[in-house]
Every structure is written in structure tokens, then in C-alpha cells.
Design a protein around this motif. Sequence first.
Motif, PDB file in Angstrom:
ATOM      1  N   GLU A   1      -3.682   9.240  -6.532  1.00  0.00           N
ATOM      2  CA  GLU A   1      -4.808   9.537  -7.407  1.00  0.00           C
ATOM      3  C   GLU A   1      -5.511   8.249  -7.840  1.00  0.00           C
ATOM      4  O   GLU A   1      -6.744   8.202  -7.937  1.00  0.00           O
ATOM      5  CB  GLU A   1      -4.327  10.309  -8.629  1.00  0.00           C
ATOM      6  CG  GLU A   1      -3.796  11.690  -8.279  1.00  0.00           C
ATOM      7  CD  GLU A   1      -3.150  12.370  -9.452  1.00  0.00           C
ATOM      8  OE1 GLU A   1      -3.883  12.973 -10.259  1.00  0.00           O
ATOM      9  OE2 GLU A   1      -1.899  12.280  -9.572  1.00  0.00           O
ATOM     10  N   THR A   2      -4.739   7.188  -8.079  1.00  0.00           N
ATOM     11  CA  THR A   2      -5.306   5.903  -8.481  1.00  0.00           C
ATOM     12  C   THR A   2      -6.211   5.347  -7.400  1.00  0.00           C
ATOM     13  O   THR A   2      -7.327   4.904  -7.670  1.00  0.00           O
ATOM     14  CB  THR A   2      -4.174   4.889  -8.772  1.00  0.00           C
ATOM     15  OG1 THR A   2      -3.326   5.428  -9.771  1.00  0.00           O
ATOM     16  CG2 THR A   2      -4.716   3.553  -9.232  1.00  0.00           C
ATOM     17  N   PHE A   3      -5.754   5.382  -6.153  1.00  0.00           N
ATOM     18  CA  PHE A   3      -6.560   4.860  -5.058  1.00  0.00           C
ATOM     19  C   PHE A   3      -7.773   5.753  -4.799  1.00  0.00           C
ATOM     20  O   PHE A   3      -8.872   5.252  -4.571  1.00  0.00           O
ATOM     21  CB  PHE A   3      -5.716   4.698  -3.796  1.00  0.00           C
ATOM     22  CG  PHE A   3      -6.478   4.124  -2.633  1.00  0.00           C
ATOM     23  CD1 PHE A   3      -7.184   2.940  -2.754  1.00  0.00           C
ATOM     24  CD2 PHE A   3      -6.488   4.769  -1.409  1.00  0.00           C
ATOM     25  CE1 PHE A   3      -7.894   2.400  -1.688  1.00  0.00           C
ATOM     26  CE2 PHE A   3      -7.193   4.237  -0.335  1.00  0.00           C
ATOM     27  CZ  PHE A   3      -7.890   3.055  -0.478  1.00  0.00           C
TER      28      PHE A   3
ATOM     29  N   ALA B   1      -5.039  -3.867  -3.727  1.00  0.00           N
ATOM     30  CA  ALA B   1      -4.310  -2.599  -3.863  1.00  0.00           C
ATOM     31  C   ALA B   1      -4.403  -2.104  -5.297  1.00  0.00           C
ATOM     32  O   ALA B   1      -4.402  -2.895  -6.229  1.00  0.00           O
ATOM     33  CB  ALA B   1      -2.855  -2.789  -3.468  1.00  0.00           C
ATOM     34  N   PRO B   2      -4.488  -0.781  -5.480  1.00  0.00           N
ATOM     35  CA  PRO B   2      -4.475  -0.234  -6.836  1.00  0.00           C
ATOM     36  C   PRO B   2      -3.171  -0.590  -7.539  1.00  0.00           C
ATOM     37  O   PRO B   2      -2.131  -0.701  -6.904  1.00  0.00           O
ATOM     38  CB  PRO B   2      -4.581   1.264  -6.637  1.00  0.00           C
ATOM     39  CG  PRO B   2      -5.035   1.437  -5.230  1.00  0.00           C
ATOM     40  CD  PRO B   2      -4.592   0.246  -4.476  1.00  0.00           C
ATOM     41  N   SER B   3      -3.245  -0.756  -8.834  1.00  0.00           N
ATOM     42  CA  SER B   3      -2.009  -1.072  -9.572  1.00  0.00           C
ATOM     43  C   SER B   3      -1.521   0.118 -10.347  1.00  0.00           C
ATOM     44  O   SER B   3      -2.154   1.100 -10.475  1.00  0.00           O
ATOM     45  CB  SER B   3      -2.241  -2.235 -10.506  1.00  0.00           C
ATOM     46  OG  SER B   3      -3.382  -2.036 -11.294  1.00  0.00           O
TER      47      SER B   3
ATOM     48  N   TRP C   1       0.788  -1.233   0.000  1.00  0.00           N
ATOM     49  CA  TRP C   1       0.000   0.000   0.000  1.00  0.00           C
ATOM     50  C   TRP C   1       0.820   1.284   0.000  1.00  0.00           C
ATOM     51  O   TRP C   1       0.274   2.360  -0.262  1.00  0.00           O
ATOM     52  CB  TRP C   1      -0.934  -0.004   1.213  1.00  0.00           C
ATOM     53  CG  TRP C   1      -2.120  -0.862   0.984  1.00  0.00           C
ATOM     54  CD1 TRP C   1      -2.288  -2.161   1.377  1.00  0.00           C
ATOM     55  CD2 TRP C   1      -3.297  -0.516   0.264  1.00  0.00           C
ATOM     56  NE1 TRP C   1      -3.491  -2.631   0.961  1.00  0.00           N
ATOM     57  CE2 TRP C   1      -4.142  -1.640   0.269  1.00  0.00           C
ATOM     58  CE3 TRP C   1      -3.722   0.637  -0.386  1.00  0.00           C
ATOM     59  CZ2 TRP C   1      -5.385  -1.647  -0.343  1.00  0.00           C
ATOM     60  CZ3 TRP C   1      -4.963   0.629  -0.996  1.00  0.00           C
ATOM     61  CH2 TRP C   1      -5.776  -0.503  -0.968  1.00  0.00           C
ATOM     62  N   ASP C   2       2.108   1.245   0.295  1.00  0.00           N
ATOM     63  CA  ASP C   2       2.880   2.473   0.500  1.00  0.00           C
ATOM     64  C   ASP C   2       2.789   3.460  -0.659  1.00  0.00           C
ATOM     65  O   ASP C   2       2.796   4.663  -0.437  1.00  0.00           O
ATOM     66  CB  ASP C   2       4.347   2.150   0.790  1.00  0.00           C
ATOM     67  CG  ASP C   2       5.091   3.365   1.325  1.00  0.00           C
ATOM     68  OD1 ASP C   2       4.581   3.987   2.279  1.00  0.00           O
ATOM     69  OD2 ASP C   2       6.145   3.694   0.769  1.00  0.00           O
ATOM     70  N   ALA C   3       2.686   2.985  -1.884  1.00  0.00           N
ATOM     71  CA  ALA C   3       2.604   3.901  -3.029  1.00  0.00           C
ATOM     72  C   ALA C   3       1.207   4.480  -3.205  1.00  0.00           C
ATOM     73  O   ALA C   3       1.019   5.398  -4.013  1.00  0.00           O
ATOM     74  CB  ALA C   3       3.028   3.182  -4.308  1.00  0.00           C
ATOM     75  N   HIS C   4       0.217   3.963  -2.445  1.00  0.00           N
ATOM     76  CA  HIS C   4      -1.169   4.381  -2.673  1.00  0.00           C
ATOM     77  C   HIS C   4      -1.896   4.940  -1.457  1.00  0.00           C
ATOM     78  O   HIS C   4      -2.843   5.708  -1.612  1.00  0.00           O
ATOM     79  CB  HIS C   4      -1.977   3.207  -3.231  1.00  0.00           C
ATOM     80  CG  HIS C   4      -1.477   2.761  -4.555  1.00  0.00           C
ATOM     81  ND1 HIS C   4      -1.677   3.485  -5.701  1.00  0.00           N
ATOM     82  CD2 HIS C   4      -0.738   1.690  -4.914  1.00  0.00           C
ATOM     83  CE1 HIS C   4      -1.111   2.871  -6.715  1.00  0.00           C
ATOM     84  NE2 HIS C   4      -0.523   1.775  -6.260  1.00  0.00           N
ATOM     85  N   HIS C   5      -1.496   4.538  -0.249  1.00  0.00           N
ATOM     86  CA  HIS C   5      -2.234   4.991   0.934  1.00  0.00           C
ATOM     87  C   HIS C   5      -1.372   4.827   2.179  1.00  0.00           C
ATOM     88  O   HIS C   5      -0.757   3.785   2.386  1.00  0.00           O
ATOM     89  CB  HIS C   5      -3.514   4.161   1.101  1.00  0.00           C
ATOM     90  CG  HIS C   5      -4.251   4.447   2.365  1.00  0.00           C
ATOM     91  ND1 HIS C   5      -5.117   5.505   2.494  1.00  0.00           N
ATOM     92  CD2 HIS C   5      -4.237   3.820   3.565  1.00  0.00           C
ATOM     93  CE1 HIS C   5      -5.615   5.508   3.722  1.00  0.00           C
ATOM     94  NE2 HIS C   5      -5.093   4.495   4.391  1.00  0.00           N
TER      95      HIS C   5
END
Length: 153
Positions: free
Chosen positions: A70-72, A151-153, A48-52
Amino acid sequence: MDTKERYGGPVAPIRLDQVNLVVHDVPASRAFYARLGLDFGDEPDPVWDAHHVSARNGDALPIDVDLDSETFAARWNQGSSGPGAILGFKVESRDEVDALVASLAADGVVVQQEPYDAFWGARYAVVSDPDGNGVGIMSPIDPARKRDEPAPS
């Protein structure tokens, strides 16, 4: 408006509970806000670190502060249009999310994300303030309604 009469019955007051910052680069924002005193913990989550990431609540931080990619953000707010802040307000029940959003929409407020049962277990919606900023409306989290979200990709 007197909160005791809102929607035809007694309810607790709506309260500011959360700030989500939708950012271009979560790790860079994490480092920046850590320098300003927010505690995100020592161990980044590899999924998750890159998204939340959430700042840890404590006595000095009475509201939740989250950094979201932004993706998440697009996963939990269909009306998300990129970086910005989402102020999150907590209401007392799942039904109150629906009633408040319906009342705001009837008054011409733009609904970015219709109320829905979010994967983290709350009823959630996002409306726009007069300047177009996102304002989240969330019920308490019901652990029985939580479900895994990839998780978002």
C-alpha cells in the motif's frame, strides 16, 4: 470506436498489459501466488521485497503481474485507497496517455492519478472504472527517462 480514428489519427489498439495487486503483505502474497504457479525468482530483493515484486514473464504469462505494498502504490497512484487490483493498459505513446485520460475525464471518468512522467521511464496515469477499481494507462518505457526512486519506508 474504430482504433484507426481514435484522437484524429492512426494508432495501435490499446491492450491489457499488466495487473498490479496492491496487498497488505507483499512477502505473504508472494508466497501465496508462488504456490499457484507464479514465478517471482529465487532471490528476494532486500530493499524492495516488502514493497514490490514482479512475476517473471514467460510464454505461460503474457502479461505482467506485480505485487505492491500500500505504501508503494501510494507513490505511483495518488488516488490509491488500499488493497485491490489495478489493471494496466498499454498505449503506443506518451501523448496517447494524456489524450486517453483527457477523453475519459471529459466523459466523467474519475482520474485517480493525473498523467505524469513516472520514475520507471513511462508516462502513466490511473483512472477509475465504474466500480471504483483502478485502471492504469501507460506508455512504453523510455530508458532515457528512467530515474532512481528510493524504496518506500
